[in-house]
Design a protein around this motif. Structure first.
Motif, PDB file in Angstrom:
ATOM      1  N   ASP A 142       0.821  -1.207   0.000  1.00 22.06           N
ATOM      2  CA  ASP A 142       0.000   0.000   0.000  1.00 22.06           C
ATOM      3  C   ASP A 142       0.857   1.261   0.000  1.00 22.06           C
ATOM      4  O   ASP A 142       0.483   2.289  -0.560  1.00 22.06           O
ATOM      5  N   SER A 143       2.063   1.133   0.603  1.00 21.27           N
ATOM      6  CA  SER A 143       2.920   2.308   0.741  1.00 21.27           C
ATOM      7  C   SER A 143       3.429   2.809  -0.612  1.00 21.27           C
ATOM      8  O   SER A 143       3.788   3.974  -0.752  1.00 21.27           O
ATOM      9  N   ASP A 144       3.501   1.934  -1.591  1.00 19.08           N
ATOM     10  CA  ASP A 144       3.920   2.335  -2.939  1.00 19.08           C
ATOM     11  C   ASP A 144       3.334   1.340  -3.923  1.00 19.08           C
ATOM     12  O   ASP A 144       3.897   0.266  -4.150  1.00 19.08           O
ATOM     13  N   ARG A 145       2.233   1.741  -4.516  1.00 17.64           N
ATOM     14  CA  ARG A 145       1.482   0.780  -5.316  1.00 17.64           C
ATOM     15  C   ARG A 145       2.081   0.567  -6.709  1.00 17.64           C
ATOM     16  O   ARG A 145       1.505  -0.138  -7.533  1.00 17.64           O
ATOM     17  N   ARG A 146       3.266   1.146  -6.974  1.00 21.74           N
ATOM     18  CA  ARG A 146       3.957   0.817  -8.215  1.00 21.74           C
ATOM     19  C   ARG A 146       4.831  -0.415  -8.022  1.00 21.74           C
ATOM     20  O   ARG A 146       5.155  -1.132  -8.956  1.00 21.74           O
ATOM     21  N   ALA A 147       5.235  -0.630  -6.754  1.00 23.70           N
ATOM     22  CA  ALA A 147       6.246  -1.645  -6.464  1.00 23.70           C
ATOM     23  C   ALA A 147       5.661  -3.051  -6.371  1.00 23.70           C
ATOM     24  O   ALA A 147       4.451  -3.233  -6.279  1.00 23.70           O
ATOM     25  N   VAL A 148       6.546  -4.033  -6.415  1.00 23.98           N
ATOM     26  CA  VAL A 148       6.159  -5.428  -6.218  1.00 23.98           C
ATOM     27  C   VAL A 148       7.090  -6.020  -5.177  1.00 23.98           C
ATOM     28  O   VAL A 148       8.314  -5.886  -5.280  1.00 23.98           O
ATOM     29  N   GLU A 149       6.488  -6.632  -4.138  1.00 23.57           N
ATOM     30  CA  GLU A 149       7.296  -7.294  -3.113  1.00 23.57           C
ATOM     31  C   GLU A 149       7.247  -8.798  -3.309  1.00 23.57           C
ATOM     32  O   GLU A 149       6.167  -9.368  -3.479  1.00 23.57           O
ATOM     33  N   LEU A 150       8.423  -9.409  -3.270  1.00 24.18           N
ATOM     34  CA  LEU A 150       8.513 -10.836  -3.597  1.00 24.18           C
ATOM     35  C   LEU A 150       8.771 -11.687  -2.356  1.00 24.18           C
ATOM     36  O   LEU A 150       9.573 -11.325  -1.494  1.00 24.18           O
ATOM     37  N   THR A 151       8.071 -12.803  -2.288  1.00 25.84           N
ATOM     38  CA  THR A 151       8.258 -13.758  -1.204  1.00 25.84           C
ATOM     39  C   THR A 151       8.219 -15.162  -1.788  1.00 25.84           C
ATOM     40  O   THR A 151       7.556 -15.385  -2.801  1.00 25.84           O
ATOM     41  N   LEU A 152       8.917 -16.080  -1.129  1.00 24.40           N
ATOM     42  CA  LEU A 152       8.815 -17.474  -1.559  1.00 24.40           C
ATOM     43  C   LEU A 152       7.532 -18.080  -0.998  1.00 24.40           C
ATOM     44  O   LEU A 152       7.132 -17.781   0.127  1.00 24.40           O
ATOM     45  N   THR A 153       6.909 -18.927  -1.779  1.00 28.23           N
ATOM     46  CA  THR A 153       5.804 -19.739  -1.271  1.00 28.23           C
ATOM     47  C   THR A 153       6.404 -20.895  -0.472  1.00 28.23           C
ATOM     48  O   THR A 153       7.622 -21.077  -0.446  1.00 28.23           O
ATOM     49  N   ALA A 154       5.560 -21.674   0.179  1.00 26.96           N
ATOM     50  CA  ALA A 154       6.033 -22.852   0.911  1.00 26.96           C
ATOM     51  C   ALA A 154       6.788 -23.771  -0.053  1.00 26.96           C
ATOM     52  O   ALA A 154       7.891 -24.254   0.248  1.00 26.96           O
ATOM     53  N   THR A 155       6.224 -23.963  -1.240  1.00 23.41           N
ATOM     54  CA  THR A 155       6.891 -24.782  -2.262  1.00 23.41           C
ATOM     55  C   THR A 155       8.247 -24.197  -2.621  1.00 23.41           C
ATOM     56  O   THR A 155       9.236 -24.928  -2.769  1.00 23.41           O
ATOM     57  N   GLY A 156       8.295 -22.889  -2.774  1.00 25.50           N
ATOM     58  CA  GLY A 156       9.541 -22.219  -3.111  1.00 25.50           C
ATOM     59  C   GLY A 156      10.591 -22.426  -2.039  1.00 25.50           C
ATOM     60  O   GLY A 156      11.771 -22.677  -2.352  1.00 25.50           O
ATOM     61  N   ARG A 157      10.167 -22.296  -0.776  1.00 29.12           N
ATOM     62  CA  ARG A 157      11.125 -22.489   0.315  1.00 29.12           C
ATOM     63  C   ARG A 157      11.674 -23.903   0.316  1.00 29.12           C
ATOM     64  O   ARG A 157      12.872 -24.126   0.518  1.00 29.12           O
ATOM     65  N   GLU A 158      10.808 -24.853   0.053  1.00 27.83           N
ATOM     66  CA  GLU A 158      11.268 -26.250  -0.019  1.00 27.83           C
ATOM     67  C   GLU A 158      12.261 -26.445  -1.159  1.00 27.83           C
ATOM     68  O   GLU A 158      13.294 -27.092  -0.987  1.00 27.83           O
ATOM     69  N   ALA A 159      11.930 -25.865  -2.312  1.00 23.80           N
ATOM     70  CA  ALA A 159      12.807 -26.014  -3.478  1.00 23.80           C
ATOM     71  C   ALA A 159      14.191 -25.448  -3.183  1.00 23.80           C
ATOM     72  O   ALA A 159      15.215 -26.081  -3.469  1.00 23.80           O
ATOM     73  N   VAL A 160      14.230 -24.250  -2.591  1.00 19.67           N
ATOM     74  CA  VAL A 160      15.514 -23.629  -2.266  1.00 19.67           C
ATOM     75  C   VAL A 160      16.282 -24.471  -1.264  1.00 19.67           C
ATOM     76  O   VAL A 160      17.484 -24.715  -1.434  1.00 19.67           O
ATOM     77  N   LYS A 161      15.562 -24.928  -0.238  1.00 15.11           N
ATOM     78  CA  LYS A 161      16.213 -25.740   0.792  1.00 15.11           C
ATOM     79  C   LYS A 161      16.832 -26.991   0.165  1.00 15.11           C
ATOM     80  O   LYS A 161      17.965 -27.360   0.457  1.00 15.11           O
ATOM     81  N   ALA A 162      16.068 -27.603  -0.747  1.00 18.01           N
ATOM     82  CA  ALA A 162      16.533 -28.848  -1.366  1.00 18.01           C
ATOM     83  C   ALA A 162      17.782 -28.607  -2.208  1.00 18.01           C
ATOM     84  O   ALA A 162      18.724 -29.408  -2.198  1.00 18.01           O
ATOM     85  N   VAL A 163      17.810 -27.508  -2.938  1.00 10.64           N
ATOM     86  CA  VAL A 163      18.924 -27.251  -3.842  1.00 10.64           C
ATOM     87  C   VAL A 163      20.126 -26.652  -3.116  1.00 10.64           C
ATOM     88  O   VAL A 163      21.275 -26.913  -3.472  1.00 10.64           O
ATOM     89  N   ALA A 164      19.857 -25.828  -2.086  1.00  5.69           N
ATOM     90  CA  ALA A 164      20.923 -25.063  -1.441  1.00  5.69           C
ATOM     91  C   ALA A 164      22.066 -25.960  -0.969  1.00  5.69           C
ATOM     92  O   ALA A 164      23.239 -25.662  -1.236  1.00  5.69           O
TER      93      ALA A 164
END
Lengths: 155, 155
Positions: free
Chosen positions: A96-118
């Motif tokens: 809401d503070s800046d509606r031009r921007a996009v904030e990125l987060t990993l989903t649960a699946t994403g976190r698992e994928a990163v953990k697996a590969v890291a």
DNA sequence: TATTGTTATACTCTATAACTATA
DNA sequence: TATAGTTATAGAGTATAACAATA
């Protein structure tokens, strides 16, 4: 007689051997070759992994900050992120503070994928510096960090 | 409140900061950025220059040896060389000793082009290592040479 | 006006495999 | 059979500019 250079080892690259840009290019190609060799990890490519990894280290990071740090242009970042979104690895949120921007987060699946590969990524990384001794590798890394403007941040 | 990372300097790349492959990639991008900045030389691109330069250092070099040293795949090398041929910079010769091979030499025009670019290329290279001191830069170059398997060859 | 991200386009580099001609 | 180079094709990655929405 035929004096032509036909073997790699005979090639004289002259002053190019002292060119930082040239050496960095060769070095990167070598590192990637090693990475993709028979022993290297499979699945996520180094570039893709780095994007997901940095999001995992900085939940809610703005797309622009991510792109600047990884030197990925905005137009390309858009494609990458959409790909990850389609795979259900990353979610986008508009603050809401800046509606031009996009904030990125990993989903649960994403976190698992990163953990697996890291684990395999980083343990493999240790073996990448083959031609160098441990101290040499450490110093090479330290100098590169300084060159690219990266400080090692504690965990 | 909004804790999202919005500046490059706030980005935490975690363990990636110790990854040789990652640092080499960032380093190469930085070097190329510097090269193409307002002060950088124009005309020949670094990759193109390196090909012509190595031919000039090794007259009659076989296409395969050149490609292996610069890590350029055969298929791509064919295109590059044809481009240079079309520009009248490089000439190809098929040796009697092995009529499958191609030996590459610079034309007079090619030698002039390399000569013209070389000075600005190498003097510019010296300014590329901005964030590092002279000794640090020297050592970075030495470590990279060892990593990629290049010995500096005297003139 | 400047910034964030998107879209569209084109170009370079790369990867792959099938092909030729020589060895 | 193996090697040197060519051709053709497809895919990344990148560069650029025009655009919408927001600041």
């Amino acid at each position: 007689m035929d004096f032509s250079v036909r073997n790699v080892d005979q090639v004289d690259v002259g002053a190019l051997a002292g060119s930082l840009g040239f050496l960095l290019r060769l070095g990167q190609l070598k590192a990637f070759d090693d990475f993709y060799s028979e022993n290297g990890p499979r699945g996520l490519k180094p570039g893709e992994f780095s994007v997901l990894w940095v999001i995992s280290c900085n939940p809610g990071i703005r797309q622009s900050a991510l792109g600047q740090r990884l030197m990925i242009k905005r137009a390309h970042m858009t494609k990458l992120i959409r790909g990850f979104e389609d795979q259900g690895l990353v979610s986008r949120a508009i603050p809401d503070s800046d509606r031009r921007a996009v904030e990125l987060t990993l989903t649960a699946t994403g976190r698992e994928a990163v953990k697996a590969v890291a684990e395999t990524f980083f343990t493999y990384e240790e073996t990448t510096g083959a031609p160098l001794s441990k101290p040499e590798l450490r110093q090479l890394i330290a100098l590169l960090q300084k060159y690219v403007g990266l400080e090692e941040t504690g965990p």
